[in-house]
Design a protein around this motif. Structure first.
Motif, PDB file in Angstrom:
ATOM      1  N   MET A 133       0.841  -1.199   0.000  1.00 56.88           N
ATOM      2  CA  MET A 133       0.000   0.000   0.000  1.00 56.88           C
ATOM      3  C   MET A 133       0.870   1.240   0.000  1.00 56.88           C
ATOM      4  SD  MET A 133      -3.018  -1.146  -0.136  1.00 56.88           S
ATOM      5  CE  MET A 133      -3.976   0.333   0.173  1.00 56.88           C
ATOM      6  N   TYR A 134       0.222   2.362  -0.307  1.00 50.46           N
ATOM      7  CA  TYR A 134       0.925   3.622  -0.301  1.00 50.46           C
ATOM      8  C   TYR A 134       1.360   3.985   1.109  1.00 50.46           C
ATOM      9  CZ  TYR A 134      -0.651   4.761  -5.038  1.00 50.46           C
ATOM     10  OH  TYR A 134      -0.868   4.756  -6.392  1.00 50.46           O
ATOM     11  N   ALA A 135       2.495   4.668   1.193  1.00 52.66           N
ATOM     12  CA  ALA A 135       2.880   5.285   2.450  1.00 52.66           C
ATOM     13  C   ALA A 135       1.955   6.488   2.646  1.00 52.66           C
ATOM     14  CB  ALA A 135       4.335   5.723   2.378  1.00 52.66           C
ATOM     15  N   HIS A 136       2.170   7.239   3.700  1.00 51.12           N
ATOM     16  CA  HIS A 136       1.335   8.406   3.950  1.00 51.12           C
ATOM     17  C   HIS A 136       2.180   9.657   3.781  1.00 51.12           C
ATOM     18  CE1 HIS A 136      -2.048   5.992   5.302  1.00 51.12           C
ATOM     19  NE2 HIS A 136      -1.194   5.275   5.993  1.00 51.12           N
ATOM     20  N   PRO A 137       2.356  10.099   2.525  1.00 51.16           N
ATOM     21  CA  PRO A 137       3.182  11.281   2.290  1.00 51.16           C
ATOM     22  C   PRO A 137       2.447  12.548   2.692  1.00 51.16           C
ATOM     23  CG  PRO A 137       2.134  10.598   0.269  1.00 51.16           C
ATOM     24  CD  PRO A 137       1.769   9.560   1.306  1.00 51.16           C
ATOM     25  N   ALA A 138       3.156  13.663   2.639  1.00 47.29           N
ATOM     26  CA  ALA A 138       2.510  14.941   2.852  1.00 47.29           C
ATOM     27  C   ALA A 138       1.499  15.165   1.726  1.00 47.29           C
ATOM     28  CB  ALA A 138       3.558  16.049   2.862  1.00 47.29           C
ATOM     29  N   PRO A 139       0.456  15.954   1.978  1.00 48.31           N
ATOM     30  CA  PRO A 139      -0.541  16.188   0.924  1.00 48.31           C
ATOM     31  C   PRO A 139       0.077  16.874  -0.292  1.00 48.31           C
ATOM     32  CG  PRO A 139      -1.335  16.934   3.078  1.00 48.31           C
ATOM     33  CD  PRO A 139       0.124  16.636   3.235  1.00 48.31           C
ATOM     34  N   ALA A 140      -0.394  16.498  -1.468  1.00 56.50           N
ATOM     35  CA  ALA A 140       0.011  17.210  -2.681  1.00 56.50           C
ATOM     36  C   ALA A 140      -0.622  18.587  -2.646  1.00 56.50           C
ATOM     37  CB  ALA A 140      -0.449  16.438  -3.912  1.00 56.50           C
ATOM     38  N   LYS A 141       0.128  19.600  -3.055  1.00 51.60           N
ATOM     39  CA  LYS A 141      -0.356  20.981  -2.974  1.00 51.60           C
ATOM     40  C   LYS A 141      -0.419  21.614  -4.358  1.00 51.60           C
ATOM     41  CE  LYS A 141       1.541  21.651   1.661  1.00 51.60           C
ATOM     42  NZ  LYS A 141       2.456  22.451   2.524  1.00 51.60           N
ATOM     43  N   PRO A 142      -1.307  22.591  -4.523  1.00 48.48           N
ATOM     44  CA  PRO A 142      -1.379  23.275  -5.816  1.00 48.48           C
ATOM     45  C   PRO A 142      -0.108  24.073  -6.090  1.00 48.48           C
ATOM     46  CG  PRO A 142      -3.375  23.651  -4.521  1.00 48.48           C
ATOM     47  CD  PRO A 142      -2.371  23.026  -3.605  1.00 48.48           C
ATOM     48  N   CYS A 143       0.250  24.123  -7.342  1.00 50.06           N
ATOM     49  CA  CYS A 143       1.399  24.920  -7.776  1.00 50.06           C
ATOM     50  C   CYS A 143       0.968  26.382  -7.877  1.00 50.06           C
ATOM     51  CB  CYS A 143       1.894  24.416  -9.129  1.00 50.06           C
ATOM     52  SG  CYS A 143       3.136  25.468  -9.913  1.00 50.06           S
ATOM     53  N   ALA A 144       1.770  27.291  -7.328  1.00 50.94           N
ATOM     54  CA  ALA A 144       1.444  28.711  -7.368  1.00 50.94           C
ATOM     55  C   ALA A 144       1.501  29.276  -8.779  1.00 50.94           C
ATOM     56  CB  ALA A 144       2.396  29.487  -6.462  1.00 50.94           C
ATOM     57  N   THR A 145       2.195  28.585  -9.681  1.00 48.50           N
ATOM     58  CA  THR A 145       2.343  29.085 -11.050  1.00 48.50           C
ATOM     59  C   THR A 145       1.206  28.624 -11.959  1.00 48.50           C
ATOM     60  OG1 THR A 145       4.747  29.072 -10.808  1.00 48.50           O
ATOM     61  CG2 THR A 145       3.882  29.195 -13.049  1.00 48.50           C
ATOM     62  N   CYS A 146       0.930  27.310 -11.974  1.00 49.65           N
ATOM     63  CA  CYS A 146      -0.075  26.797 -12.909  1.00 49.65           C
ATOM     64  C   CYS A 146      -1.420  26.485 -12.260  1.00 49.65           C
ATOM     65  CB  CYS A 146       0.455  25.552 -13.623  1.00 49.65           C
ATOM     66  SG  CYS A 146       0.661  24.106 -12.544  1.00 49.65           S
ATOM     67  N   GLY A 147      -1.443  26.337 -10.948  1.00 49.91           N
ATOM     68  CA  GLY A 147      -2.695  26.061 -10.249  1.00 49.91           C
ATOM     69  C   GLY A 147      -3.046  24.592 -10.153  1.00 49.91           C
ATOM     70  N   ASP A 148      -2.382  23.748 -10.929  1.00 47.34           N
ATOM     71  CA  ASP A 148      -2.609  22.304 -10.830  1.00 47.34           C
ATOM     72  C   ASP A 148      -1.783  21.774  -9.662  1.00 47.34           C
ATOM     73  OD1 ASP A 148      -3.442  19.722 -11.458  1.00 47.34           O
ATOM     74  OD2 ASP A 148      -3.193  20.065 -13.614  1.00 47.34           O
ATOM     75  N   LEU A 149      -1.929  20.497  -9.338  1.00 51.36           N
ATOM     76  CA  LEU A 149      -1.107  19.932  -8.285  1.00 51.36           C
ATOM     77  C   LEU A 149       0.360  20.037  -8.670  1.00 51.36           C
ATOM     78  CD1 LEU A 149      -3.061  16.715  -7.212  1.00 51.36           C
ATOM     79  CD2 LEU A 149      -3.041  18.962  -6.105  1.00 51.36           C
ATOM     80  N   THR A 150       1.200  20.402  -7.730  1.00 54.77           N
ATOM     81  CA  THR A 150       2.611  20.644  -8.011  1.00 54.77           C
ATOM     82  C   THR A 150       3.283  19.408  -8.600  1.00 54.77           C
ATOM     83  OG1 THR A 150       2.744  22.274  -6.247  1.00 54.77           O
ATOM     84  CG2 THR A 150       4.824  21.321  -7.010  1.00 54.77           C
ATOM     85  N   GLY A 151       3.832  19.561  -9.784  1.00 52.90           N
ATOM     86  CA  GLY A 151       4.461  18.465 -10.499  1.00 52.90           C
ATOM     87  C   GLY A 151       3.647  17.992 -11.681  1.00 52.90           C
ATOM     88  N   ARG A 152       2.353  18.249 -11.684  1.00 56.09           N
ATOM     89  CA  ARG A 152       1.474  17.739 -12.752  1.00 56.09           C
ATOM     90  C   ARG A 152       1.848  18.323 -14.111  1.00 56.09           C
ATOM     91  NH1 ARG A 152      -3.497  15.831 -11.697  1.00 56.09           N
ATOM     92  NH2 ARG A 152      -2.363  14.463 -10.283  1.00 56.09           N
ATOM     93  N   CYS A 153       2.324  19.548 -14.151  1.00 60.80           N
ATOM     94  CA  CYS A 153       2.649  20.196 -15.426  1.00 60.80           C
ATOM     95  C   CYS A 153       4.154  20.241 -15.689  1.00 60.80           C
ATOM     96  CB  CYS A 153       2.059  21.606 -15.462  1.00 60.80           C
ATOM     97  SG  CYS A 153       0.258  21.604 -15.410  1.00 60.80           S
ATOM     98  N   TYR A 154       4.901  19.353 -15.031  1.00 57.11           N
ATOM     99  CA  TYR A 154       6.337  19.247 -15.255  1.00 57.11           C
ATOM    100  C   TYR A 154       6.608  18.688 -16.648  1.00 57.11           C
ATOM    101  CZ  TYR A 154      11.172  17.774 -14.582  1.00 57.11           C
ATOM    102  OH  TYR A 154      12.523  17.624 -14.719  1.00 57.11           O
ATOM    103  N   PRO A 155       7.614  19.151 -17.374  1.00 54.98           N
ATOM    104  CA  PRO A 155       8.576  20.196 -17.011  1.00 54.98           C
ATOM    105  C   PRO A 155       8.247  21.570 -17.574  1.00 54.98           C
ATOM    106  CG  PRO A 155       9.407  19.007 -18.892  1.00 54.98           C
ATOM    107  CD  PRO A 155       8.063  18.400 -18.565  1.00 54.98           C
ATOM    108  N   SER A 156       7.065  21.721 -18.222  1.00 55.58           N
ATOM    109  CA  SER A 156       6.765  22.983 -18.900  1.00 55.58           C
ATOM    110  C   SER A 156       6.466  24.130 -17.939  1.00 55.58           C
ATOM    111  CB  SER A 156       5.596  22.788 -19.864  1.00 55.58           C
ATOM    112  OG  SER A 156       4.442  22.345 -19.179  1.00 55.58           O
TER     113      SER A 156
END
Length: 198
Positions: A1-24
């Motif tokens: 099962m998944y570990a319990h990481p910190a919550p994914a947070k929105p990116c201040a630049t694109c507004g999607d979850l941080t990393g979702r729009c990598y690398p653009s």
């Protein structure tokens, strides 16, 4: 099962979850690339060609990866190890990078996701989409298992990327597909074991 990481947070630049729009997206790239850039800046006099051409083990894997990003392939002109999918030089550089292992499972999954997203034409679209969906959670500390990667890829192949992209926590769960429900209920034989997302 998944570990319990910190919550994914929105990116201040694109507004999607941080990393979702990598690398653009610059904001996503800054968050994702932290381990690579930190290692690179610790080198006293970093020279991309010297690092990339050094014998395996002379530099950390993060520095080797970063050096490849900074170099252009003489064959195709693209980012070395991420240029044209039929480029022999890029293929050789990409293969050589994996001679250096990561230290932890989290580093490995982060590296695998980043390599796929920096060279999307080298991989099947479902694989790229799977890593795009999961990268925000990996950035936050998650280490998905092979089975979990396979399940997300199955959902992507079924055309459910948009549904999964709307979820903000792990595991990414949407209602099972009809044929998957049958499998779970024992009406069909279980799927044979498969490995990886390739």
């Amino acid at each position: 099962m998944y570990a319990h990481p910190a919550p994914a947070k929105p990116c201040a630049t694109c507004g999607d979850l941080t990393g979702r729009c990598y690398p653009s997206c610059p904001g996503c790239a800054s968050a994702v690339d932290g381990p690579w850039l930190s290692a690179w800046t610790l080198l006293p006099d970093p020279d991309p060609e010297q690092v990339a051409d050094a014998p395996s083990g002379d530099y950390p894997w993060t520095c080797v990866d970063w050096a490849l990003r900074k170099l252009r392939c003489q064959g195709c002109g693209g980012e070395l190890a991420a240029g044209a999918p039929d480029c022999v030089g890029c293929a050789a550089a990409s293969s050589a990078r994996w001679e250096l292992a990561t230290s932890t499972p989290h580093e490995h999954v982060l590296r695998t996701a980043v390599v796929a997203l920096r060279a999307p034409t080298w991989h099947r679209q479902a694989v790229v989409s799977t890593w795009r969906l999961l990268l925000p959670f990996v950035v936050a500390g998650a280490v998905p298992s092979v089975a979990e990667l396979r399940e997300v890829r199955t959902q992507v192949l079924a055309g459910r990327y948009a549904e999964l992209a709307g979820l903000e926590t792990l595991p990414l769960e949407v209602p099972l597909l009809p044929w998957r429900r049958s499998t779970v209920q024992g009406e069909l034989h279980p799927e044979p074991d498969q490995h990886g997302t390739g």
